[in-house]
Design an enzyme around this catalytic site. Structure first.
Site, PDB file in Angstrom:
ATOM      1  N   ASN A   9       0.875  -1.180   0.000  1.00  0.00           N
ATOM      2  CA  ASN A   9       0.000   0.000   0.000  1.00  0.00           C
ATOM      3  C   ASN A   9       0.907   1.224   0.000  1.00  0.00           C
ATOM      4  O   ASN A   9       1.508   1.550   1.018  1.00  0.00           O
ATOM      5  CB  ASN A   9      -0.895  -0.032   1.242  1.00  0.00           C
ATOM      6  CG  ASN A   9      -1.714   1.241   1.407  1.00  0.00           C
ATOM      7  OD1 ASN A   9      -1.767   2.079   0.506  1.00  0.00           O
ATOM      8  ND2 ASN A   9      -2.352   1.386   2.553  1.00  0.00           N
ATOM      9  N   LYS A  11       0.179   4.287  -0.242  1.00  0.00           N
ATOM     10  CA  LYS A  11      -0.409   5.492   0.379  1.00  0.00           C
ATOM     11  C   LYS A  11      -0.138   6.711  -0.511  1.00  0.00           C
ATOM     12  O   LYS A  11      -0.133   6.578  -1.731  1.00  0.00           O
ATOM     13  CB  LYS A  11       0.103   5.644   1.815  1.00  0.00           C
ATOM     14  CG  LYS A  11      -0.124   4.360   2.631  1.00  0.00           C
ATOM     15  CD  LYS A  11       0.121   4.528   4.100  1.00  0.00           C
ATOM     16  CE  LYS A  11      -0.115   3.183   4.806  1.00  0.00           C
ATOM     17  NZ  LYS A  11       0.021   3.261   6.251  1.00  0.00           N
ATOM     18  N   HIS A  95      -9.459   1.083   5.283  1.00  0.00           N
ATOM     19  CA  HIS A  95      -8.137   1.287   5.893  1.00  0.00           C
ATOM     20  C   HIS A  95      -8.284   2.259   7.064  1.00  0.00           C
ATOM     21  O   HIS A  95      -9.069   3.205   7.000  1.00  0.00           O
ATOM     22  CB  HIS A  95      -7.154   1.839   4.859  1.00  0.00           C
ATOM     23  CG  HIS A  95      -5.744   1.834   5.363  1.00  0.00           C
ATOM     24  ND1 HIS A  95      -5.266   2.790   6.226  1.00  0.00           N
ATOM     25  CD2 HIS A  95      -4.726   0.957   5.164  1.00  0.00           C
ATOM     26  CE1 HIS A  95      -4.011   2.516   6.527  1.00  0.00           C
ATOM     27  NE2 HIS A  95      -3.660   1.404   5.897  1.00  0.00           N
ATOM     28  N   GLU A  97      -6.617   4.658   8.054  1.00  0.00           N
ATOM     29  CA  GLU A  97      -6.432   6.087   7.731  1.00  0.00           C
ATOM     30  C   GLU A  97      -7.702   6.661   7.106  1.00  0.00           C
ATOM     31  O   GLU A  97      -8.020   7.840   7.285  1.00  0.00           O
ATOM     32  CB  GLU A  97      -5.195   6.254   6.827  1.00  0.00           C
ATOM     33  CG  GLU A  97      -3.914   6.048   7.630  1.00  0.00           C
ATOM     34  CD  GLU A  97      -2.749   5.462   6.866  1.00  0.00           C
ATOM     35  OE1 GLU A  97      -2.747   5.501   5.616  1.00  0.00           O
ATOM     36  OE2 GLU A  97      -1.827   4.941   7.528  1.00  0.00           O
ATOM     37  N   GLU A 167      -5.040  -4.733  10.789  1.00  0.00           N
ATOM     38  CA  GLU A 167      -4.008  -3.711  10.954  1.00  0.00           C
ATOM     39  C   GLU A 167      -4.286  -2.937  12.237  1.00  0.00           C
ATOM     40  O   GLU A 167      -5.088  -2.003  12.238  1.00  0.00           O
ATOM     41  CB  GLU A 167      -4.020  -2.743   9.767  1.00  0.00           C
ATOM     42  CG  GLU A 167      -3.748  -3.400   8.439  1.00  0.00           C
ATOM     43  CD  GLU A 167      -3.227  -2.397   7.413  1.00  0.00           C
ATOM     44  OE1 GLU A 167      -2.129  -2.619   6.914  1.00  0.00           O
ATOM     45  OE2 GLU A 167      -3.899  -1.389   7.148  1.00  0.00           O
ATOM     46  N   GLY A 173       2.701   2.528  10.752  1.00  0.00           N
ATOM     47  CA  GLY A 173       3.623   3.640  10.551  1.00  0.00           C
ATOM     48  C   GLY A 173       4.355   4.065  11.819  1.00  0.00           C
ATOM     49  O   GLY A 173       5.002   5.111  11.842  1.00  0.00           O
ATOM     50  N   SER A 212       3.631  -1.963  10.331  1.00  0.00           N
ATOM     51  CA  SER A 212       5.087  -1.988  10.518  1.00  0.00           C
ATOM     52  C   SER A 212       5.701  -3.358  10.239  1.00  0.00           C
ATOM     53  O   SER A 212       6.619  -3.779  10.939  1.00  0.00           O
ATOM     54  CB  SER A 212       5.469  -1.496  11.920  1.00  0.00           C
ATOM     55  OG  SER A 212       5.077  -0.134  12.085  1.00  0.00           O
TER      56      SER A 212
END
Ligand code: 13P
Length: 256
Positions: A9, A11, A95, A97, A167, A173, A212
């Site tokens: 991904n 991003k 996701h 985010e 996730e 991140g 991560s």
């Protein structure tokens, strides 16, 4: 036997030149990784170029999100059908985010999963709890609710062509990874929840871990019995790092 799947991904990263070089670097090693499924999710504007480069080489391409609508006056949106039209195979839905920064609720995620399925694409349904939710001991209820909202909307049968990605938000991140035991426990819990609807579908559904994943922790995570590959953020922007992770997924097959 579930085929491991590793998806990058990207991003909000990349350029035409960066995408071309990154995909070329990955594809150079693709023939040696034929036991696993591989994909990348570039920003929308680079998808056509990556499809042209990657499709024949057996690497899937996906969108990082899509509209919950099929067509109409929704400025700035991209539909699942458009993603299919330009050669995508996957779309990430839900996701974290998107959930936290763009206000996507379980209901929105469920509607997006529906349109992705209707377009003939594979949803990668992302779920995960925040640190506060984990510390309060609510992680199974939170992730369970995220899954159940989608099962309610699309039916358990749709999970025969849906991928789940666990996730944990606190691991995305941050350089902090769920321990193999924490990740395995959640993956087993997700599979058990799906098994309550259909044991056969639960057994077959692939559940990726994300948060991560790096070259040095991929193998131990992928060795867990209910972890079927990974959804990779930062480390997917470097061909060699991504390939080390893909090799770890291929290696997990030899352990099983
Ligand atoms: P990182 O691998 O950068 O933690 O990102 C994970 C992720 O969000 C993949 O979708």
């Amino acid at each position: 036997m579930r085929t491991p799947i590793v998806i990058g991904n990207w991003k909000l990263n990349g350029s035409k030149a960066m995408a071309e070089a990154l995909v070329a670097g990955i594809l150079a090693e693709r023939p040696g990784l034929s036991d696993i499924e591989m994909g990348v999710c570039p920003p929308f504007v680079f998808i056509s170029q990556v499809v042209a480069q990657a499709a024949q080489a057996g690497m899937g391409v996906g969108g990082q999100s899509c509209a919950e609508h099929v067509t109409g006056a929704y400025t700035g949106e991209v539909s699942a059908e458009m993603l299919r039209d330009v050669g995508c195979r996957y779309v990430l839905v839900g996701h974290s985010e998107r959930r936290t920064l763009f206000g996507e609720t379980n209901a929105v995620v469920a509607r997006k999963t529906r349109v992705v399925l209707d377009a003939g694409l594979i949803p990668v349904l992302c779920v995960g709890e925040t640190l506060e939710e984990r510390q309060a001991g609510n992680m199974n209820a939170v992730v369970g609710g995220q899954i159940e909202a989608v099962v309610d909307a699309v039916g358990i049968q749709a999970f025969d062509r849906t991928i789940v990605a666990y996730e944990p938000v606190w691991a995305i991140g941050t350089g902090q990874t769920a321990s193999p035991e924490q990740a395995q426990a959640m993956h087993a819990s997700i599979r058990a929840q799906l098994a309550a609807h259909s044991p056969a579908i639960a057994q077959a559904v692939r559940i990726q871990y994300g948060g991560s994943i790096k070259p040095d922790n991929a193998a131990i995570l992928f060795a867990q019995p209910d972890i079927d590959g990974g959804l990779i953020g930062g480390a997917s922007l470097n061909a060699e790092d991504f390939l080390v992770i893909c090799r770890a997924a291929a290696g997990s097959l030899r352990l099983s």
